[in-house]
Each structure stands twice: as structure tokens, then as C-alpha cells.
Design a protein around this motif. Structure first.
Motif, mmCIF file in Angstrom:
data_model
loop_
_atom_site.group_PDB
_atom_site.id
_atom_site.type_symbol
_atom_site.label_atom_id
_atom_site.label_comp_id
_atom_site.label_asym_id
_atom_site.label_seq_id
_atom_site.Cartn_x
_atom_site.Cartn_y
_atom_site.Cartn_z
ATOM 1 N N SER A 297 20.977 -31.705 -13.678
ATOM 2 C CA SER A 297 19.663 -31.190 -13.311
ATOM 3 C C SER A 297 19.215 -30.062 -14.233
ATOM 4 O O SER A 297 18.028 -29.959 -14.573
ATOM 5 C CB SER A 297 19.668 -30.711 -11.862
ATOM 6 N N MET A 300 17.862 -31.618 -17.401
ATOM 7 C CA MET A 300 16.533 -32.196 -17.175
ATOM 8 C C MET A 300 15.477 -31.092 -17.185
ATOM 9 O O MET A 300 14.398 -31.256 -17.777
ATOM 10 C CB MET A 300 16.503 -32.951 -15.849
ATOM 11 N N PHE A 317 13.696 -39.885 -16.382
ATOM 12 C CA PHE A 317 15.079 -39.537 -16.698
ATOM 13 C C PHE A 317 15.958 -40.671 -16.186
ATOM 14 O O PHE A 317 15.837 -41.100 -15.031
ATOM 15 C CB PHE A 317 15.493 -38.216 -16.043
ATOM 16 N N ALA A 320 20.444 -39.811 -14.284
ATOM 17 C CA ALA A 320 19.900 -38.778 -13.402
ATOM 18 C C ALA A 320 20.695 -38.585 -12.116
ATOM 19 O O ALA A 320 20.123 -38.519 -11.030
ATOM 20 C CB ALA A 320 18.432 -39.087 -13.086
ATOM 21 N N ALA A 323 19.459 -35.756 -9.988
ATOM 22 C CA ALA A 323 18.009 -35.678 -9.783
ATOM 23 C C ALA A 323 17.664 -35.111 -8.418
ATOM 24 O O ALA A 323 16.643 -34.426 -8.253
ATOM 25 C CB ALA A 323 17.382 -37.053 -9.965
ATOM 26 N N ALA A 327 14.297 -32.669 -7.197
ATOM 27 C CA ALA A 327 13.314 -33.683 -6.826
ATOM 28 C C ALA A 327 11.898 -33.124 -6.839
ATOM 29 O O ALA A 327 10.952 -33.788 -7.279
ATOM 30 C CB ALA A 327 13.645 -34.258 -5.452
ATOM 31 N N LEU A 330 10.660 -32.756 -10.456
ATOM 32 C CA LEU A 330 10.292 -34.062 -11.019
ATOM 33 C C LEU A 330 8.944 -34.518 -10.477
ATOM 34 O O LEU A 330 8.083 -34.987 -11.225
ATOM 35 C CB LEU A 330 11.372 -35.094 -10.704
ATOM 36 N N ALA A 337 12.694 -40.948 -11.782
ATOM 37 C CA ALA A 337 14.149 -40.886 -11.926
ATOM 38 C C ALA A 337 14.719 -42.287 -11.740
ATOM 39 O O ALA A 337 14.490 -42.921 -10.710
ATOM 40 C CB ALA A 337 14.749 -39.935 -10.904
ATOM 41 N N ASN A 357 21.306 -39.959 -3.313
ATOM 42 C CA ASN A 357 20.381 -39.552 -4.363
ATOM 43 C C ASN A 357 19.014 -40.248 -4.235
ATOM 44 O O ASN A 357 17.965 -39.608 -4.153
ATOM 45 C CB ASN A 357 21.000 -39.852 -5.729
ATOM 46 N N LEU A 361 15.372 -38.557 -3.122
ATOM 47 C CA LEU A 361 14.226 -38.594 -4.029
ATOM 48 C C LEU A 361 13.017 -39.216 -3.339
ATOM 49 O O LEU A 361 11.893 -38.722 -3.453
ATOM 50 C CB LEU A 361 14.590 -39.380 -5.292
ATOM 51 N N THR A 366 9.253 -38.346 -4.776
ATOM 52 C CA THR A 366 9.455 -38.522 -6.212
ATOM 53 C C THR A 366 9.466 -40.009 -6.565
ATOM 54 O O THR A 366 9.961 -40.831 -5.793
ATOM 55 C CB THR A 366 10.802 -37.900 -6.636
ATOM 56 N N ALA A 368 11.108 -42.929 -7.844
ATOM 57 C CA ALA A 368 12.525 -43.206 -8.058
ATOM 58 C C ALA A 368 12.762 -44.703 -8.104
ATOM 59 O O ALA A 368 11.990 -45.493 -7.557
ATOM 60 C CB ALA A 368 13.354 -42.579 -6.938
#
Length: 482
Positions: A297, A300, A317, A320, A323, A327, A330, A337, A357, A361, A366, A368
Motif C-alpha cells: 500500500s 501504491m 494497480f 495489489a 489494496a 481503499a 484508490l 485494483a 481484500n 474494496l 472502490t 475492484a
């Protein structure tokens, strides 16, 4: 020659003959029009009209012929979060026409009753090395990494892709993958251009190239570049060295862009052409999308800061594994991600991955998605999403199945810049469709039929549409294969 081997060789020859015949009946794949419209216009001359970012090798992709098709009595995931129980999907002329619970049957349409089955958009894998690391995995065919300098933005993955890689048919038939991005490897800070392909049979890479899809630029941070080049006693050998070389390269690109912008505005003597800088200028102008290998992270976040310094945007990314820690960052920067469900811990920078994960996200809003980075994993991305869903639900994040299909089709299409044309079952979009023989989030489920641009390229019940190669063991019911 044993009966089994002889039978497999004959079937392989017949399968190749069938593909050749199909290509022949659809016209040459050298200069046809695409199913999504006419072939792209000829690229401008280098340095004129920003020809640096355009494709001197335009797509010659042409879809195989399809017929109007209605698949009915199925559960439909539309790819954008919608679900229709007892639904139908109609497609014709390479495009989705309609979906709903009651659709009329056009004259001459093929009607498929899918009782107990599911229909989804085709799976899109944003991170693949099929073709440039093909099977069999031998050194002679290993062409994915130009590991000779930390900056090789001048190389293009499509110039390494071998269209006959049997991994393409495995991804199609086992995983329902209809579109994929082929990337250079991650030894370098700037690995080169990626290419987006339709998962169709063609003699050339240009015959597979998704018409009009933006190029990507593969970048990498972290352990790989510093290990590869630090071991040679050269920069970078540290993470700060990674960023330093990145920044020096972007500074050169900004200056290169300034000179060409001035020339295109005022005329005069054109600046010297630099193939490497052409790609980076394309990124700075927003025409080429950055696809950045990055695990941690903090790295990133460093890349996001660098992108703001030099005026470019990171599309996604990849890998990730951390991530979930950023989040919100992003989301605020409109960066996607691309992650695995549970592949982590195999080196230090991937040590802090968690199974939740993807779910975290999604909860944060996000963009994802799942990705493979593997010739085997690409065959079961639907199962990888099922694992991520289960992990989220155990953590109290209850994401509907239909919403999770965004991780397999719409979100990767968005990260690739092709979401207006594919990635969901919406009228007018490409008819990239999979009929699954059960719930696609079950380990017992496989694709039964796969259409690309409305053409049936795989049918589990039709031996003529079950591709085989010299590297396959065959399927039950195929001649003498038991």
C-alpha cells in the motif's frame, strides 16, 4: 503409433482444418472489418497528429459469423450488478439485442432452453501472459520480459504473442474468458506496452486484437526491479532507486512531450523520434493506460504521488494484495485494483494479503476485480471470485452474487477503457456471452457454450466446437480418449 496418440493427432489436424475453413468462409483475417464496426482508420504518420500513440499495426480482427440466438429460462447476471431469474437473452449481428423475462423469438433465431443454467457476460482477465509465456513453458518460447534494462517502454507485448498458445482455448473452454489483456512481465520499472485481445482463433496477433482498445503501459514497483537490476550492480537496487529511475524517466517524457507539442502547434523542424518516449507521451496525453504491478500500500501511495507530479493517471494497480489498506485513496483517485482471492505470502511484499481484500474494496466503493497472472488460474476465475465472496461473507460483508460478477467482466472492462463496448449484457454491446451448466460460483460448474460477438466458439455438446491441440489429453467421448 498407438491408437490413442494417433486418434489425438488426427483430431488435432481436423480441428485445425476446421478453424482454417471457418476463417476461409469469413474472409481473410488480414484486412477485414470488425464486428463492432469498421476497421480503425490508418494511423497518422509518426509525429503527425499524435501518431506516436496510435497503432501502426491496426487490428484485423473479424468475428466469426453468428446467427440470431435466444437463450431463455436462465438466471442472468448482467455484469453490472443486475440479476434476472427465469430470464432470457437475445443477441444478433454480434450485439446484445435485449434481455428480460419475456422476449419474443425473431424469425430464424436459434432458441436454447437453459433450464437450471446461468448466463453471464464473458469473463475479462486484465492480467494475462498467454501467448508471450505460452505452453509448453520452455525457454525458447519465453518472450514476456525484456529484462535487459529497467526502462523498456519501447517494447510491445503483441510482438511476442504466439496466437497458437493452447492456453487461449483452455481459458475459453474452461473459464469462459472472452477478452484478455496480455502484458509484459514485471522485471522492469517500465515493461512496455500491453495489448487487449479477443479470445478468438486467428493466425496473427492482429487477427485477435480487440479493435480500438487503448494500449496499456506495464509498470512495476517493489521487489522485482530492484532484485533484477540490483543483482547486476546497477540502479535500481532499492525502493528509493525504483522511484528515482521512474521520476528521471517521466521527466524526460515530459520534456519530449513539450517539444512535440510545440512542433505540432508551431511547425518547424520536428524533434528527433524516440520510440521509448512515444509510449510515455501517449500516457501523458491520456491515450495509453498505466497498468501497474504493485503489492504494498505504501508503494501504491508513492506511485499516486508520482503520477500527480508528472500528470498521468494509473488505471489499475495489479496484484495489489494490500489494496484494502488504502481503499479510500484508490477510490478518491479513480484507480482500480486487480487482485487475487487468496494468493499471497510467497514473498515479503505479498506477505500482508488477506482473503477479504476484494470484499473490503467493494464495501469501500472502490473499482475492484479478479485477475489471474497464470495460465492455470485463468481457467477458474469464477471459482476465485466464489472464494473471495465466501471470505467476505464470513467477515460480515454480504455481497450479492450478481454484484460480484462485476469483478469478472464490467470492472476489468472499465480499467481497460472498453466498458462502453463489452463487459455487460446491455443492448448494443458486443455479444460476449457464456452459458454455464449451473451456478457459475460452484466448483462443479463449467461453461456449456461460449459466444464471442454472437458467434458460437465453444459448445461442450458439439465435438466440432471443442478445440484440442497436441498438448491436450482430450475430453470424455472424443473418439478413443477414455
Amino acid at each position: 503409433m498407438t491408437g490413442t496418440i494417433r486418434g489425438r493427432v488426427i483430431r488435432t489436424a481436423l480441428g485445425l482444418a476446421g478453424v482454417v475453413a471457418l476463417v476461409a468462409c469469413t474472409g481473410s483475417d488480414d484486412h477485414p472489418k470488425s464486428a463492432a464496426g469498421t476497421a480503425p482508420a490508418k494511423a497518422p504518420a509518426p509525429g503527425i497528429g499524435k501518431g506516436y500513440a496510435h497503432d501502426p499495426y491496426p487490428s484485423t480482427y473479424k468475428a466469426y459469423p453468428g446467427v440470431p440466438t435466444l437463450v431463455r429460462n436462465v438466471t442472468v447476471f448482467d455484469g453490472e450488478g443486475g440479476r434476472i431469474d427465469g430470464g432470457s437473452v437475445l443477441f444478433a449481428d454480434g450485439k446484445i439485442v435485449a434481455l428480460g423475462q419475456t422476449l419474443s423469438v425473431p424469425a430464424g433465431a436459434t432458441v436454447i432452453d437453459g433450464a437450471g443454467k446461468w448466463v453471464t457476460p464473458g469473463v475479462i482477465d486484465i492480467h494475462s501472459h498467454l501467448g508471450d509465456y505460452p505452453s509448453p513453458a520452455v525457454r525458447a518460447n519465453s518472450d514476456g520480459n525484456e529484462a535487459t534494462a529497467p526502462v523498456t517502454a519501447e517494447v510491445w507485448a503483441e510482438h511476442s504473442v504466439w496466437p497458437q498458445d493452447p492456453g487461449f482455448s483452455r481459458a475459453l473452454t474452461n473459464g469462459g474468458v472472452t477478452t484478455l489483456e496480455i502484458l509484459p512481465g514485471s522485471a522492469n520499472l517500465f515493461g512496455g506496452r500491453s495489448v487487449v485481445l479477443k479470445n478468438v482463433y486467428a493466425r496473427t496477433t492482429q487477427g485477435m486484437k480487440f479493435p480500438g482498445a487503448p494500449y496499456g503501459l506495464k509498470m512495476a514497483c517493489g521487489e522485482n526491479p530492484k532484485r533484477v537490476y540490483g543483482s547486476k550492480g546497477r540502479e535500481p537496487s532499492t525502493r528509493m532507486g525504483n522511484i528515482a529511475v521512474d521520476r528521471m524517466t517521466w521527466a524526460k517524457a515530459v520534456e519530449y512531450k513539450r517539444k512535440w507539442d510545440k512542433y505540432e502547434k508551431d511547425g518547424g523542424e520536428p524533434p528527433a523520434r524516440d520510440i521509448q518516449m512515444d509510449t510515455l507521451r501517449g500516457v501523458l496525453d491520456g491515450e495509453i493506460r498505466v497498468q501497474n504491478h504493485c503489492y504494498r500500500s505504501d508503494e501504491m501511495a508513492n506511485v499516486i504521488d508520482m503520477s500527480k507530479e508528472f500528470g498521468y493517471h494509473v488505471a489499475a494497480f495489479h496484484h495489489a494484495v494490500e489494496a484494502y489498506k488504502i481503499a479510500d485513496l484508490l477510490k478518491a483517485n479513480s484507480i482500480c485494483a486487480a487482485v487475487w482471492s487468496d494468493w499471497y505470502g510467497f514473498k515479503m511484499e505479498s506477505f500482508d494479503g488477506i482473503r477479504e481484500n476484494l470484499a473490503l474494496l467493494q464495501k469501500a466503493g472502490t473499482c475492484a476485480m479478479i485477475h489471474s497472472d497464470d495460465e492455470n488460474g485463468i481457467q477458474r476465475l469464477n471459482q476465485e471470485v466464489a472464494k473471495a465472496l465466501a471470505a467476505g461473507r464470513r467477515a460480515g460483508i454480504d455481497i450479492p452474487d450478481a454484484v460480484a460478477w462485476q469483478w469478472l467482466s464490467y470492472n476489468p472492462a472499465k480499467a481497460l477503457g472498453i466498458e462502453q463496448r463489452t463487459g455487460s449484457l446491455k443492448p448494443g454491446k458486443m455479444a460476449d456471452v457464456v452459458l454455464w451448466n449451473g451456478n457459475p460460483f460452484s466448483v462443479y460448474t463449467r461453461p456449456e457454450k461460449v459466444w464471442i460477438d454472437g458467434a458460437l466458439l465453444y459448445d461442450a455438446n458439439d465435438p466440432a466446437r471443442r478445440p484440442v491441440s497436441d498438448f491436450e489429453l482430450g475430453q470424455p467421448g472424443m473418439g478413443d480418449v477414455k
